[in-house]
Design a protein around this motif. Structure first.
Motif, PDB file in Angstrom:
ATOM      1  N   LEU A 112      -3.970  -4.018  -5.051  1.00 61.10           N
ATOM      2  CA  LEU A 112      -4.189  -3.416  -3.725  1.00 61.10           C
ATOM      3  C   LEU A 112      -5.367  -4.087  -3.004  1.00 61.10           C
ATOM      4  O   LEU A 112      -5.313  -4.313  -1.791  1.00 61.10           O
ATOM      5  CB  LEU A 112      -4.450  -1.917  -3.858  1.00 61.10           C
ATOM      6  CG  LEU A 112      -3.251  -1.053  -4.252  1.00 61.10           C
ATOM      7  CD1 LEU A 112      -3.662   0.404  -4.411  1.00 61.10           C
ATOM      8  CD2 LEU A 112      -2.128  -1.160  -3.221  1.00 61.10           C
ATOM      9  N   ILE A 113      -6.424  -4.410  -3.769  1.00 64.24           N
ATOM     10  CA  ILE A 113      -7.584  -5.082  -3.160  1.00 64.24           C
ATOM     11  C   ILE A 113      -7.201  -6.480  -2.694  1.00 64.24           C
ATOM     12  O   ILE A 113      -7.612  -6.915  -1.610  1.00 64.24           O
ATOM     13  CB  ILE A 113      -8.761  -5.144  -4.164  1.00 64.24           C
ATOM     14  CG1 ILE A 113      -9.354  -3.742  -4.358  1.00 64.24           C
ATOM     15  CG2 ILE A 113      -9.848  -6.099  -3.673  1.00 64.24           C
ATOM     16  CD1 ILE A 113     -10.384  -3.654  -5.459  1.00 64.24           C
ATOM     17  N   SER A 147      -4.232  -7.589  -1.712  1.00 65.65           N
ATOM     18  CA  SER A 147      -3.414  -7.502  -0.491  1.00 65.65           C
ATOM     19  C   SER A 147      -4.244  -7.039   0.700  1.00 65.65           C
ATOM     20  O   SER A 147      -4.075  -7.512   1.830  1.00 65.65           O
ATOM     21  CB  SER A 147      -2.226  -6.554  -0.710  1.00 65.65           C
ATOM     22  OG  SER A 147      -2.673  -5.249  -1.043  1.00 65.65           O
ATOM     23  N   SER A 148      -5.192  -6.109   0.466  1.00 64.87           N
ATOM     24  CA  SER A 148      -6.057  -5.631   1.556  1.00 64.87           C
ATOM     25  C   SER A 148      -6.964  -6.743   2.059  1.00 64.87           C
ATOM     26  O   SER A 148      -7.220  -6.862   3.272  1.00 64.87           O
ATOM     27  CB  SER A 148      -6.910  -4.453   1.082  1.00 64.87           C
ATOM     28  OG  SER A 148      -6.096  -3.362   0.721  1.00 64.87           O
ATOM     29  N   GLY A 189      -5.080  -8.972   4.349  1.00 62.65           N
ATOM     30  CA  GLY A 189      -4.968  -8.333   5.662  1.00 62.65           C
ATOM     31  C   GLY A 189      -6.274  -8.356   6.428  1.00 62.65           C
ATOM     32  O   GLY A 189      -6.306  -8.642   7.625  1.00 62.65           O
ATOM     33  N   LEU A 190      -7.398  -8.067   5.721  1.00 63.38           N
ATOM     34  CA  LEU A 190      -8.701  -8.023   6.385  1.00 63.38           C
ATOM     35  C   LEU A 190      -9.130  -9.413   6.859  1.00 63.38           C
ATOM     36  O   LEU A 190      -9.621  -9.567   7.980  1.00 63.38           O
ATOM     37  CB  LEU A 190      -9.739  -7.444   5.425  1.00 63.38           C
ATOM     38  CG  LEU A 190     -11.142  -7.241   5.998  1.00 63.38           C
ATOM     39  CD1 LEU A 190     -11.104  -6.280   7.186  1.00 63.38           C
ATOM     40  CD2 LEU A 190     -12.086  -6.717   4.922  1.00 63.38           C
ATOM     41  N   THR A 227      -5.045  -4.181  10.311  1.00 63.21           N
ATOM     42  CA  THR A 227      -4.592  -5.281   9.449  1.00 63.21           C
ATOM     43  C   THR A 227      -4.931  -5.012   7.987  1.00 63.21           C
ATOM     44  O   THR A 227      -4.147  -5.343   7.084  1.00 63.21           O
ATOM     45  CB  THR A 227      -5.238  -6.612   9.896  1.00 63.21           C
ATOM     46  OG1 THR A 227      -6.667  -6.446   9.996  1.00 63.21           O
ATOM     47  CG2 THR A 227      -4.690  -7.062  11.236  1.00 63.21           C
ATOM     48  N   ALA A 228      -6.112  -4.408   7.737  1.00 70.09           N
ATOM     49  CA  ALA A 228      -6.464  -4.050   6.360  1.00 70.09           C
ATOM     50  C   ALA A 228      -5.490  -3.007   5.820  1.00 70.09           C
ATOM     51  O   ALA A 228      -5.066  -3.064   4.655  1.00 70.09           O
ATOM     52  CB  ALA A 228      -7.901  -3.525   6.306  1.00 70.09           C
ATOM     53  N   LEU A 229      -5.115  -2.042   6.674  1.00 75.13           N
ATOM     54  CA  LEU A 229      -4.154  -1.019   6.262  1.00 75.13           C
ATOM     55  C   LEU A 229      -2.784  -1.621   5.995  1.00 75.13           C
ATOM     56  O   LEU A 229      -2.106  -1.251   5.028  1.00 75.13           O
ATOM     57  CB  LEU A 229      -4.059   0.055   7.354  1.00 75.13           C
ATOM     58  CG  LEU A 229      -3.088   1.214   7.088  1.00 75.13           C
ATOM     59  CD1 LEU A 229      -3.522   1.989   5.849  1.00 75.13           C
ATOM     60  CD2 LEU A 229      -3.006   2.130   8.307  1.00 75.13           C
ATOM     61  N   GLY A 255      -2.221  -4.649   4.999  1.00 74.03           N
ATOM     62  CA  GLY A 255      -2.334  -5.340   3.717  1.00 74.03           C
ATOM     63  C   GLY A 255      -2.257  -4.368   2.556  1.00 74.03           C
ATOM     64  O   GLY A 255      -1.593  -4.634   1.546  1.00 74.03           O
ATOM     65  N   LEU A 256      -2.917  -3.232   2.692  1.00 68.12           N
ATOM     66  CA  LEU A 256      -2.923  -2.218   1.637  1.00 68.12           C
ATOM     67  C   LEU A 256      -1.509  -1.674   1.388  1.00 68.12           C
ATOM     68  O   LEU A 256      -1.060  -1.574   0.241  1.00 68.12           O
ATOM     69  CB  LEU A 256      -3.877  -1.083   2.021  1.00 68.12           C
ATOM     70  CG  LEU A 256      -4.063   0.040   0.992  1.00 68.12           C
ATOM     71  CD1 LEU A 256      -4.755  -0.483  -0.257  1.00 68.12           C
ATOM     72  CD2 LEU A 256      -4.871   1.188   1.601  1.00 68.12           C
ATOM     73  N   TYR A 268       1.310  -2.106  -1.973  1.00 68.24           N
ATOM     74  CA  TYR A 268       1.523  -0.902  -2.772  1.00 68.24           C
ATOM     75  C   TYR A 268       2.681  -1.060  -3.763  1.00 68.24           C
ATOM     76  O   TYR A 268       2.542  -0.784  -4.966  1.00 68.24           O
ATOM     77  CB  TYR A 268       1.762   0.299  -1.858  1.00 68.24           C
ATOM     78  CG  TYR A 268       1.964   1.593  -2.612  1.00 68.24           C
ATOM     79  CD1 TYR A 268       0.885   2.235  -3.212  1.00 68.24           C
ATOM     80  CD2 TYR A 268       3.230   2.155  -2.755  1.00 68.24           C
ATOM     81  CE1 TYR A 268       1.055   3.416  -3.923  1.00 68.24           C
ATOM     82  CE2 TYR A 268       3.414   3.332  -3.462  1.00 68.24           C
ATOM     83  CZ  TYR A 268       2.327   3.950  -4.034  1.00 68.24           C
ATOM     84  OH  TYR A 268       2.502   5.115  -4.750  1.00 68.24           O
TER      85      TYR A 268
END
Length: 463
Positions: free
Chosen positions: A378-379, A381-382, A385-386, A436-438, A440-441, A445
């Motif tokens: 999850l980190i 992918s986040s 996105g970030l 974008t962070a969301l 990615g999160l 998942y």
């Protein structure tokens, strides 16, 4: 595993496959640019509209006019009268809860005279203390005050409307429309704050009329113009104040009554006195409301008194709804790019699971919890996105500046400095990074759950 170790491992895994991480992040960057820039175009349209509304008039002013229902119109035509707001209606408007200030308005067409220069203007007679409630600011002098008599405040365009009364009709152009080569207005012919000015209700003043024999013939009795002092010149502002002349209501009634007594016939005087005995009437009433949230309710209450009431807020709300629809459409177009990028993140993380089966199996064998493995993916992918959001937002700001620069040299060449084609507020940047962070999160998942369910023995045996 503690959080620091998980973050270190996540960064290490991302940079292990630099090209794949770059291409996946590039998708987020392009998606972020698409959604931020398209929304910024809609934001610029909305901001430009709001700025124009501020220049057009005060948002907390309700304009009240006579109620023009069918019966009143018929009666007015029969009696050769103009429908007005009665004194009784005015008193009820003043008592409406939430109303802060009220002034009736009487409008008259007059001529201002300064030496050989004349100007045909619309005078607005008000209660002097209300002028400041209109949001008008003076460039020179002061606003009207209670007790002012032979005083007036002029809108910013009035000095440019003076023309030479001896000039031929085809050569008379209003100076407020005249510009020099640099797009600036020349100095007015009359200095309204210093030169002597008088007013007259005779609209034929300074105009030579000729009968069929060619001899000059005055249309009405000549009445000497009344001297008046300009105590203030308003700054360039909204359309309501730019071309208006404000004077005291009591002063208007006094000088108009004096003028009529000199020029009207006995029959005309009788007819006027007959109408005056029916009671005072006003062409318009301005109502100030401090709380804009109450404007709609107060407007409806005033309409219930038999008047017609409206405010800029009514059609501004409708225009804002239309602007919001445009922004949603533009944002939706950009969101499609971001959705494609989110699918790219999911694909990247799924591929990472297949490539790192042995690593996942070893982590489980040495005692890493299922939760740690889930957090790791999850980190990762986040972070994709970030990082995409950071670089995408930065690129969006640069692109926005480029759009405004090109627009300033082309379509907005003669527009005000504050007008722009693209506008990115700070909250939009923050929203883009968070979104974008969301993305990615959420994109990571399903791959994270897949990694959690992977059997350690099967993973090691496969490898």
């Amino acid at each position: 595993m503690n959080r620091v170790d998980i973050f270190k491992m996540a960064f290490k895994n991302l940079f292990r496959r630099k090209l794949r991480t770059f291409l996946t992040t590039l998708g987020i960057i392009i998606g972020t640019i698409s959604i931020v820039v398209t929304i910024s175009l809609g934001m610029a349209m909305k901001k430009s509209f709001e700025d124009q509304m501020k220049n057009m008039g005060s948002m907390n002013i309700i304009t009240v006019n006579p109620g023009y229902d069918q019966r009143k119109m018929v009666m007015a035509r029969r009696n050769d009268e103009e429908p007005t707001i009665t004194q009784e209606q005015l008193e009820k408007i003043i008592k409406v809860k939430g109303v802060d200030a009220v002034t009736p308005i009487r409008e008259e067409r007059i001529k201002l005279v300064s030496g050989k220069y004349i100007a045909s203007v619309q005078v607005k007679a008000v209660w002097p203390e209300f002028v400041k409630e209109l949001g008008a600011n003076v460039e020179k002098g002061r606003l009207l005050q209670k007790g002012d008599t032979s005083s007036m405040v002029l809108g910013s365009d009035i000095p440019y409307q003076f023309r030479d009364k001896n000039a031929k009709e085809d050569k008379m152009a209003n100076q407020y429309r005249m510009m020099d080569r640099e797009g600036k207005r020349p100095d007015p012919k009359v200095d309204v704050m210093k030169d002597k000015i008088s007013l007259t209700f005779d609209m034929d003043y300074g105009v030579k009329r000729r009968n069929v024999n060619g001899s000059s013939k005055p249309k009405k009795k000549k009445v000497r113009p009344q001297d008046i002092t300009c105590v203030g010149l308003l700054k360039q502002g909204n359309w309501q104040t730019r071309r208006a002349v404000y004077i005291s209501m009591d002063y208007l009634e006094k000088i108009k009554g004096s003028y009529l007594r000199k020029v009207e016939t006995s029959e005309e005087r009788k007819e006027r006195l007959k109408k005056e005995r029916k009671g005072k009437g006003y062409q318009e009433v301005l109502v100030k409301v401090s709380d804009v949230k109450k404007i709609k309710g107060i407007t409806e209450e005033i309409r219930g008194l038999g008047c017609d009431a409206w405010s800029d807020m009514q059609w501004i709300e409708q225009a804002e709804k239309e602007m919001n629809v445009i922004q949603m459409i533009l944002g939706g177009i950009g969101a499609i790019s971001l959705l494609v990028a989110a699918i790219g993140i999911t694909n990247t993380m799924v591929m990472a699971i297949y490539e790192r089966r042995k690593e996942i199996g070893v982590m489980k064998v040495i005692g890493s919890s299922i939760g740690d493995i889930k957090k790791l993916f999850l980190i990762e992918s986040s972070l994709i996105g970030l990082l995409g959001g950071i670089f995408g937002s930065t690129a969006s700001i640069l692109l926005s500046k480029l759009i405004n620069h090109i627009g300033r040299t082309t379509v907005l060449k003669n527009a005000p400095p504050e007008q722009m084609l693209s506008y990115i507020p700070l909250w939009l940047m923050g929203a883009a990074l968070g979104f974008t962070a969301l993305i990615g999160l959420l994109s990571g998942y399903l791959p994270a759950r897949k990694a959690m369910k992977l059997s350690a023995l099967e993973a090691i045996k496969t490898e």
